[in-house]
Design a protein around this motif. Structure first.
Motif, PDB file in Angstrom:
ATOM      1  N   ASN A   1      31.180  27.821  28.984  1.00 18.36           N
ATOM      2  CA  ASN A   1      32.039  26.998  29.586  1.00 18.36           C
ATOM      3  C   ASN A   1      33.499  27.149  29.145  1.00 18.36           C
ATOM      4  N   ASP A   2      34.099  28.280  28.460  1.00 14.89           N
ATOM      5  CA  ASP A   2      35.054  28.729  27.863  1.00 14.89           C
ATOM      6  C   ASP A   2      36.120  28.610  29.051  1.00 14.89           C
ATOM      7  N   LEU A   3      37.274  27.605  28.798  1.00 12.04           N
ATOM      8  CA  LEU A   3      38.268  27.545  29.554  1.00 12.04           C
ATOM      9  C   LEU A   3      39.771  28.298  28.645  1.00 12.04           C
ATOM     10  N   SER A   4      39.595  28.512  27.609  1.00 12.66           N
ATOM     11  CA  SER A   4      40.700  29.074  26.698  1.00 12.66           C
ATOM     12  C   SER A   4      40.691  30.627  26.908  1.00 12.66           C
ATOM     13  N   ASN A   5      39.666  31.241  27.426  1.00  6.79           N
ATOM     14  CA  ASN A   5      39.457  32.878  27.478  1.00  6.79           C
ATOM     15  C   ASN A   5      39.250  33.031  28.727  1.00  6.79           C
ATOM     16  N   PRO A   6      39.586  34.525  29.158  1.00  7.47           N
ATOM     17  CA  PRO A   6      39.387  34.698  30.720  1.00  7.47           C
ATOM     18  C   PRO A   6      37.808  34.896  31.182  1.00  7.47           C
ATOM     19  N   GLN A   7      37.096  33.896  30.771  1.00  4.00           N
ATOM     20  CA  GLN A   7      35.732  33.990  31.049  1.00  4.00           C
ATOM     21  C   GLN A   7      35.195  33.532  32.389  1.00  4.00           C
ATOM     22  N   LEU A   8      36.058  32.501  32.992  1.00  2.12           N
ATOM     23  CA  LEU A   8      35.581  31.866  33.996  1.00  2.12           C
ATOM     24  C   LEU A   8      36.833  32.261  35.370  1.00  2.12           C
ATOM     25  N   ILE A   9      36.362  32.212  36.370  1.00  5.81           N
ATOM     26  CA  ILE A   9      37.237  32.366  37.550  1.00  5.81           C
ATOM     27  C   ILE A   9      36.645  32.276  38.869  1.00  5.81           C
ATOM     28  N   ALA A  10      37.266  31.564  39.813  1.00  2.00           N
ATOM     29  CA  ALA A  10      36.535  31.358  41.078  1.00  2.00           C
ATOM     30  C   ALA A  10      36.835  32.382  42.245  1.00  2.00           C
ATOM     31  N   VAL A  11      35.867  32.902  42.613  1.00  2.00           N
ATOM     32  CA  VAL A  11      35.614  33.940  43.600  1.00  2.00           C
ATOM     33  C   VAL A  11      34.760  33.747  44.727  1.00  2.00           C
ATOM     34  N   THR A  12      34.829  34.485  45.618  1.00  2.00           N
ATOM     35  CA  THR A  12      33.845  34.437  46.656  1.00  2.00           C
ATOM     36  C   THR A  12      32.278  34.292  46.321  1.00  2.00           C
ATOM     37  N   ASP A  13      31.650  33.328  46.906  1.00  2.00           N
ATOM     38  CA  ASP A  13      30.345  33.250  46.382  1.00  2.00           C
ATOM     39  C   ASP A  13      29.359  34.388  46.487  1.00  2.00           C
ATOM     40  N   ASN A  14      29.357  35.007  47.702  1.00  2.00           N
ATOM     41  CA  ASN A  14      28.495  36.131  47.863  1.00  2.00           C
ATOM     42  C   ASN A  14      29.029  37.397  47.031  1.00  2.00           C
ATOM     43  N   VAL A  15      30.190  37.472  47.025  1.00  2.00           N
ATOM     44  CA  VAL A  15      30.712  38.708  45.867  1.00  2.00           C
ATOM     45  C   VAL A  15      30.145  38.415  44.594  1.00  2.00           C
ATOM     46  N   ASN A  16      30.220  37.258  44.038  1.00  2.00           N
ATOM     47  CA  ASN A  16      29.649  36.797  43.036  1.00  2.00           C
ATOM     48  C   ASN A  16      28.077  37.005  42.482  1.00  2.00           C
ATOM     49  N   GLN A  17      27.464  36.562  43.736  1.00  2.00           N
ATOM     50  CA  GLN A  17      25.998  37.012  43.766  1.00  2.00           C
ATOM     51  C   GLN A  17      25.561  38.498  43.777  1.00  2.00           C
ATOM     52  N   GLU A  18      26.682  39.215  44.211  1.00  2.00           N
ATOM     53  CA  GLU A  18      26.373  40.799  44.503  1.00  2.00           C
ATOM     54  C   GLU A  18      26.726  41.376  43.180  1.00  2.00           C
ATOM     55  N   LYS A  19      27.618  40.639  42.315  1.00  2.00           N
ATOM     56  CA  LYS A  19      27.708  41.209  40.884  1.00  2.00           C
ATOM     57  C   LYS A  19      26.610  40.846  40.164  1.00  2.00           C
ATOM     58  N   SER A  20      26.053  39.821  40.234  1.00  2.00           N
ATOM     59  CA  SER A  20      24.957  39.275  39.402  1.00  2.00           C
ATOM     60  C   SER A  20      25.256  39.444  38.009  1.00  2.00           C
ATOM     61  N   ASP A  21      24.385  40.087  37.182  1.00  2.00           N
ATOM     62  CA  ASP A  21      24.770  40.244  35.720  1.00  2.00           C
ATOM     63  C   ASP A  21      24.966  41.829  35.396  1.00  2.00           C
ATOM     64  N   GLN A  22      25.458  42.392  36.263  1.00  2.00           N
ATOM     65  CA  GLN A  22      26.075  43.879  36.174  1.00  2.00           C
ATOM     66  C   GLN A  22      27.021  43.867  35.252  1.00  2.00           C
ATOM     67  N   GLY A  23      27.269  45.065  34.570  1.00  2.00           N
ATOM     68  CA  GLY A  23      28.477  45.053  33.599  1.00  2.00           C
ATOM     69  C   GLY A  23      29.188  46.209  34.816  1.00  2.00           C
ATOM     70  N   PRO A  24      30.452  46.471  34.199  1.00  2.00           N
ATOM     71  CA  PRO A  24      31.555  47.153  35.017  1.00  2.00           C
ATOM     72  C   PRO A  24      30.816  48.734  35.103  1.00  2.00           C
ATOM     73  N   GLU A  25      30.012  49.045  34.304  1.00  2.00           N
ATOM     74  CA  GLU A  25      29.482  50.601  34.534  1.00  2.00           C
ATOM     75  C   GLU A  25      28.722  50.524  36.080  1.00  2.00           C
ATOM     76  N   ALA A  26      28.229  49.350  36.259  1.00  2.00           N
ATOM     77  CA  ALA A  26      27.347  49.356  37.667  1.00  2.00           C
ATOM     78  C   ALA A  26      28.023  48.607  38.762  1.00  2.00           C
ATOM     79  N   TRP A  27      28.988  47.574  38.380  1.00  2.00           N
ATOM     80  CA  TRP A  27      29.546  46.877  39.563  1.00  2.00           C
ATOM     81  C   TRP A  27      31.016  46.802  39.195  1.00  2.00           C
ATOM     82  N   LYS A  28      31.991  47.012  40.439  1.00  2.00           N
ATOM     83  CA  LYS A  28      33.353  46.491  40.191  1.00  2.00           C
ATOM     84  C   LYS A  28      33.749  45.633  41.201  1.00  2.00           C
TER      85      LYS A  28
END
Length: 211
Positions: A142-169
């Motif tokens: 729930n961190d609102l003080s660091n860049p941990q939360l951001i509003a994005v397109t729902d299906n793009v977020n779901q496509e990202k899932s739990d992948q790191g930047p080595e697997a998804w950008k």
């Protein structure tokens, strides 16, 4: 014939005088580091093999907690990242506009928008959060003080899932610089580890930054 001409002329004048559609830009989450800061932080993050998924559950990261009044974390980020957001008495967004920096899409319904955890909860679990207290995992989710939360397109977020930047950008390559800086900041602040492949991807992405 003449009346038709005048009608068409009036229509053209009306269209030409209409305001241009509003161009929305991303509302940046807080505390995104500069490029030089991000490079220094990346160098300081410990590289290690990813841990086990065993025992992981999203329920171990209590999220969308109440932030203020009737507003929970999701609703707070929707208001922060949106434009002209209107909420009801329960703090649910009833109208507004949201620009998704991951893919450049603009949405007019909050139901089309997800709140992305920049470093996914599962990724955090496998890079150090498995040993945290529930209280610390809640703060992370729930961190609102660091860049941990951001509003994005729902299906793009779901496509990202739990992948790191080595697997998804993000689909928008122009956002790779900012995305990497945000990811690095969160991992650095929470003393989470990164894999060698993750570090290589982040290094390449930060190197696309103009400054």
């Amino acid at each position: 014939m003449k009346s038709t001409f005048f009608a068409l002329s009036a229509l053209v004048a009306l269209v030409s005088s209409a305001p241009a559609p509003l161009a929305l830009t991303a509302r940046a989450p807080p505390n995104i580091p500069t490029t030089s800061e991000a490079k220094s932080q990346l160098a300081a993050i410990r590289v290690a093999a990813q841990g086990s998924q065993t025992g992981y559950s999203r329920d171990l990261f209590p999220h969308w907690i109440t932030q203020s009044g009737a507003c929970n974390t999701r609703e707070t980020v929707l208001r922060r990242d949106g434009t002209s957001v209107v909420t009801d008495s329960a703090c649910a967004a009833t109208s507004g506009r949201w620009y998704s920096p991951f893919d450049g899409a603009v949405w007019y319904a909050a139901s089309d928008v997800d709140i992305d955890h920049m470093v996914p909860l599962s990724n955090a679990w496998k890079s150090g959060a498995a040993s945290w207290t529930t209280s610390r995992r809640q703060a992370f989710a729930n961190d609102l003080s660091n860049p941990q939360l951001i509003a994005v397109t729902d299906n793009v977020n779901q496509e990202k899932s739990d992948q790191g930047p080595e697997a998804w950008k993000p689909p928008l390559t122009s956002y790779h610089c900012t995305y990497a800086k945000m990811w690095i900041k969160v991992k650095y602040v929470y003393t989470l580890t990164i894999t060698s492949a993750e570090k290589s991807a982040l290094t390449s992405m930060v190197n696309t930054c103009s400054a």
